[in-house]
Design an enzyme around this catalytic site. Structure first.
Site, mmCIF file in Angstrom:
data_model
loop_
_atom_site.group_PDB
_atom_site.id
_atom_site.type_symbol
_atom_site.label_atom_id
_atom_site.label_comp_id
_atom_site.label_asym_id
_atom_site.label_seq_id
_atom_site.Cartn_x
_atom_site.Cartn_y
_atom_site.Cartn_z
ATOM 1 N N LEU A 29 -6.641 48.419 -12.629
ATOM 2 C CA LEU A 29 -5.790 49.618 -12.650
ATOM 3 C C LEU A 29 -4.907 49.625 -13.892
ATOM 4 O O LEU A 29 -4.196 50.566 -14.151
ATOM 5 C CB LEU A 29 -4.946 49.676 -11.380
ATOM 6 C CG LEU A 29 -5.730 49.471 -10.071
ATOM 7 C CD1 LEU A 29 -4.818 49.654 -8.867
ATOM 8 C CD2 LEU A 29 -6.912 50.424 -9.968
ATOM 9 N N ARG A 30 -4.959 48.545 -14.652
ATOM 10 C CA ARG A 30 -4.291 48.421 -15.965
ATOM 11 C C ARG A 30 -2.786 48.235 -15.890
ATOM 12 O O ARG A 30 -2.140 48.128 -16.915
ATOM 13 C CB ARG A 30 -4.612 49.618 -16.864
ATOM 14 C CG ARG A 30 -6.100 49.843 -17.084
ATOM 15 C CD ARG A 30 -6.793 48.629 -17.628
ATOM 16 N NE ARG A 30 -8.113 48.921 -18.165
ATOM 17 C CZ ARG A 30 -8.983 47.992 -18.522
ATOM 18 N NH1 ARG A 30 -8.683 46.709 -18.370
ATOM 19 N NH2 ARG A 30 -10.151 48.311 -19.006
ATOM 20 N N HIS B 93 -16.929 34.880 -12.078
ATOM 21 C CA HIS B 93 -17.637 35.637 -13.114
ATOM 22 C C HIS B 93 -18.522 34.617 -13.815
ATOM 23 O O HIS B 93 -18.021 33.746 -14.533
ATOM 24 C CB HIS B 93 -16.613 36.253 -14.082
ATOM 25 C CG HIS B 93 -17.194 36.699 -15.387
ATOM 26 N ND1 HIS B 93 -18.054 37.767 -15.494
ATOM 27 C CD2 HIS B 93 -17.043 36.214 -16.652
ATOM 28 C CE1 HIS B 93 -18.394 37.928 -16.777
ATOM 29 N NE2 HIS B 93 -17.796 37.005 -17.487
ATOM 30 N N HIS C 169 -20.390 40.811 -9.922
ATOM 31 C CA HIS C 169 -21.308 41.577 -10.780
ATOM 32 C C HIS C 169 -22.525 40.814 -11.312
ATOM 33 O O HIS C 169 -22.642 40.578 -12.506
ATOM 34 C CB HIS C 169 -20.576 42.279 -11.942
ATOM 35 C CG HIS C 169 -19.592 41.453 -12.726
ATOM 36 N ND1 HIS C 169 -18.420 41.972 -13.183
ATOM 37 C CD2 HIS C 169 -19.610 40.167 -13.147
ATOM 38 C CE1 HIS C 169 -17.759 41.050 -13.856
ATOM 39 N NE2 HIS C 169 -18.466 39.960 -13.847
ATOM 40 N N ASP D 44 -16.150 47.988 -10.363
ATOM 41 C CA ASP D 44 -15.784 47.237 -11.571
ATOM 42 C C ASP D 44 -15.078 48.174 -12.565
ATOM 43 O O ASP D 44 -15.269 48.084 -13.777
ATOM 44 C CB ASP D 44 -17.021 46.604 -12.230
ATOM 45 C CG ASP D 44 -16.754 45.168 -12.670
ATOM 46 O OD1 ASP D 44 -15.596 44.721 -12.569
ATOM 47 O OD2 ASP D 44 -17.703 44.493 -13.111
ATOM 48 N N HIS E 109 -10.361 53.045 -19.936
ATOM 49 C CA HIS E 109 -9.924 52.788 -21.311
ATOM 50 C C HIS E 109 -9.316 54.046 -21.916
ATOM 51 O O HIS E 109 -9.689 55.165 -21.556
ATOM 52 C CB HIS E 109 -11.106 52.360 -22.183
ATOM 53 C CG HIS E 109 -11.521 50.932 -21.994
ATOM 54 N ND1 HIS E 109 -10.690 49.876 -22.297
ATOM 55 C CD2 HIS E 109 -12.665 50.388 -21.536
ATOM 56 C CE1 HIS E 109 -11.318 48.743 -22.033
ATOM 57 N NE2 HIS E 109 -12.513 49.020 -21.562
#
Lengths: 326, 430
Positions: free
Chosen positions: B68-69, B185, B238, B311, B315
């Protein structure tokens, strides 16, 4: 969706020159023929034609280059264009934002064409996608992706000696993985109908996927050079030793350097090419580079004609009879 | 306020429900399904009815991973902007990885996130705490305290894999003794190098530095051996390759406590979509081959891959305005999670599709969500499966418009989203 059409205008004429991939055979032949017309210009007393008089061309070099930049500059000047040389230290620009800002600034100066060299693959496409509609972009080398004018000048050189592409066997020796020159050459050779293209080198610099480019992969130079008509040597970058791709220059020369001895495996009238600059004693022996079968310096001369052809075609003024006299 | 959702087709995979039912909601919870509780509609003034005729009613979507930054990258998105986009997409719970700035390795960061989320009021957030301090891969984070006081649902080193095998082993052992799931990851950084696309035909053609499949499988192989040794419960984030899927399936068959997810974009895109350097296809892990894509879908159908997540990585425009390799990886994906999942109807039953975005991710996170059981919090998504629409990036609610799916035609659009029995999104024009 058809993004490769970006190179052509709505009439199918060349607008940008970014990659050989996707261009038709006739387009490549047109470029070679146009370059042929221009090759006499350099021999004249006054080495100029006024085809691009009043046009402004900006050479945007984000990566060091002597030969390519100089021949682009000469080509533009011989076409009577105004030339801006802009060398950009990439470390001083912070990624895309300033790249776009710089383009906007140059557009504001009414530049008609950008000649771009950049160390990132895809940079020329990126710029072409973002310039104003009247501006043409010529790719002078982007990362490991493409160097289409180099490939075309190589085709021009090959055609001088071997006019029928459909009968040739061509070997490219060296770092295919990181070479934009090789990628563009392979596309050009395939498009022009060369039946057998070989790439020669160890697997670290010619990975398995190279076969997807439409080439035969050889890890043994002796086998790969058998009966070829054209040998293209690629420049070996020093930094390849650091990435554990190759053990040493010494070993590379021993295994893949072109010597007189190895050249004997090719056809007797085979020509030897190199996009330059040459690492003597690394990928090629001096006696071969300077020998009778070498056409390396001719390549440089042809580079000017090819660049004149591409620039004039992209700006829609390629015919010498079009106004060459006024 | 009481709410009755009438005439909808209810799909609740956790309870094996796939039928037309009315749903009754009171005090923020699901009071009943099908049979009206006594006295439910006694006070008409306090009863709202949502007519869900022709619509599907499913549990609120649980997104296993979304960035969500906030805190740290407010220019790319905020908790308010992104949870609003989530609500409009039927997502009611979001799990966020710890690579915020500052990193989620203290409870104060978790508190801040929860405070912002509750101020916005669009969706619930659960957090993964950092596995190592500042994600540096050296020192363990205070994961027991982060669990006890921050209610983190798991631990992860986000996109910074731990290189040192001993640190990895200790982190797994410690997480196991805290009862925390570790979210991995899988990427061998040496093999991935500076790559930005799948190493294969396309990267070769475009001259882009490649990330080989072995960057993923080599890391999975190490992690599986350490999982077996330490007994930690692990979730692989992922997956991107067929070979990785095979390895996970084998480990599950062998009885290891391992789950996995796949992103919606890896189920629909391949390396081919990069075309001539489309930076919206720059994602991490990279889009791989058609064969890999098919294996991911097949594993989702068999359940070896348990869940689909967004995911989400919004941006700012500049992040994608550069030559491919210089752009930032990621797709703004909240708004395409459900529509892309629904496009899998050829390969999976509708109930399985819904299962993979609701009850399965909730199970992985160990939270009470993703079902419509009586007594549960009323987190509900209602969508019209017949609505055709085209994604336009300018219409996206997320602050990030970086979607590869611009111009795609989708079938199925959210009409209502309920969070704790409150309507947080409604769009009845469909």
């Amino acid at each position: 969706m058809k993004q490769h059409d970006i190179q052509l205008d709505k009439d199918g004429k060349l607008r940008h020159f970014l990659t050989i991939e996707g261009l038709k055979k006739q387009m490549l032949l047109d470029i070679l023929d146009t370059a042929g017309n221009f090759s006499s210009v350099g021999a004249r007393q006054i080495k100029k034609v006024p085809l691009l008089r009043g046009k402004t061309i900006a050479n945007l070099f984000f990566e060091a280059s002597t030969r390519t930049r100089t021949t682009f500059e000469l080509a533009a000047k011989r076409l009577s264009a105004d030339v801006l040389n802009i060398n950009i230290n990439t470390s001083a620009t912070s990624k895309g934002e300033s790249l776009l800002d710089m383009l906007r600034n140059l557009e504001a100066m009414q530049v008609d064409m950008f000649v771009v060299r950049h160390n990132s693959s895809g940079a020329a496409h990126f710029i072409a996608q973002h310039v104003a509609p009247h501006i043409s972009v010529i790719n002078a080398g982007d990362g490991s992706h493409a160097h289409p004018t180099q490939a075309m000048l190589d085709m021009f050189t090959i055609r001088r000696y071997k006019p029928d592409f459909s009968k040739l066997t061509v070997a490219i020796v060296g770092d295919i993985m990181h070479s934009r020159v090789a990628r563009s050459q392979i596309h050009a050779l395939n498009t022009l109908g060369v039946p057998e293209i070989r790439v020669i080198g160890p697997q670290t610099i010619i990975p398995k996927e190279a076969a997807h480019l439409g080439v035969h992969v050889y890890h043994d130079m002796q086998q790969g050079l058998q009966n070829v008509d054209v040998v293209i040597m690629l420049r070996l970058q020093r930094e390849r030793m650091e990435g554990a791709l190759l053990p040493s220059e010494h070993e590379y020369f021993h295994m893949f350097g072109l010597t007189e001895e190895k050249l004997k495996l090719a056809k007797a009238d085979a020509i030897v090419m190199h996009p330059g600059p040459i690492n003597r004693g690394v990928e090629i022996e001096s006696s071969v580079a300077d020998g009778p079968q070498s056409v390396i310096l001719e390549q440089v001369t042809h580079g000017i004609s090819i660049r004149m052809a591409v620039m004039s075609m992209a700006l829609g003024r390629s015919s010498l009879t079009d106004g060459g006299q006024n | 306020m009481r709410i009755k959702i009438s005439n909808g087709f209810v799909i609740d995979p956790a309870n094996n429900i796939e039928a037309k039912h009315d749903i009754y909601i009171a005090e923020g919870r699901i009071a009943a399904i099908g049979i009206e509780p006594e006295g439910f509609s006694s006070d008409k003034n306090k009863l709202k009815t949502i007519d869900a005729s022709g619509c599907h009613v499913i549990p609120g979507i649980v997104d296993l991973r979304a960035r969500l930054r906030e805190p740290g990258l407010g220019n790319k998105g905020t908790i308010a902007s992104e949870t609003r986009a989530a609500a409009a997409s039927g997502i009611t719970t979001l799990c966020i990885p710890p690579d915020t700035t500052p990193v989620i390795d203290t409870t104060s960061v978790i508190e801040l996130i929860h405070q912002r989320a509750s101020e916005a009021g669009y969706a619930k957030i659960v957090t993964l705490a950092a596995l190592t301090a500042e994600l540096k891969g050296e020192q363990l984070s205070e994961m027991a305290l982060l669990k006890k006081y921050g209610n983190c649902v798991g631990v992860s080193n986000a996109l910074s894999p731990i290189k040192n095998n001993l640190v990895m082993r200790r982190a797994m052992e410690y997480a196991a003794s805290c009862g925390l799931t570790i979210f991995l990851h899988a990427e061998d950084q040496g093999l991935a190098g500076n790559g930005c696309a799948h190493e294969g035909a396309i990267s070769m053609r475009l001259g882009l530095p490649g990330i080989p499949e072995t960057a993923e499988t080599n890391a999975i192989s190490r992690d599986l051996l350490l999982i077996e040794q330490t007994g930690v419960r692990a979730h692989f984030c992922h997956l991107s390759s067929a070979r990785a899927v095979q390895m996970i399936a084998r480990a599950q068959y062998d009885g290891l406590p391992v789950t996995a997810d796949v992103t919606a974009h890896h189920l629909h895109l391949t390396e081919m979509d990069i075309g001539f350097f489309d930076s919206n296809c720059h994602v991490r892990p990279p889009l791989r081959t058609q064969r890999d894509r098919e294996a991911l879908i097949a594993a989702l159908a068999t359940g070896n891959i348990n869940a689909i997540c967004s995911d989400h990585e919004p941006h700012d425009a500049d992040a994608k305005l550069a030559p491919f390799g210089e752009t930032e990886p990621g797709i703004s994906a909240l708004e395409t999670l459900l529509p892309l999942a629904l496009r899998l109807s050829e390969e999976l039953s509708l109930s399985d599709v819904i299962d993979r975005i609701t009850s399965q991710p909730a199970k992985i996170l160990g939270i009470d969500a993703g079902t419509l059981s009586a007594g549960e919090k009323a987190d509900i998504c209602i969508y019209n499966p017949q609505t055709n629409w085209i994604l336009k990036t300018e219409d996206m609610l997320s602050a990030g418009h970086n979607s590869k799916f611009s111009g795609w035609e989708f079938k199925g659009k959210v009409t209502h989203t309920l969070l704790n029995g409150k309507i947080v999104y409604t769009n009845q024009s469909h």
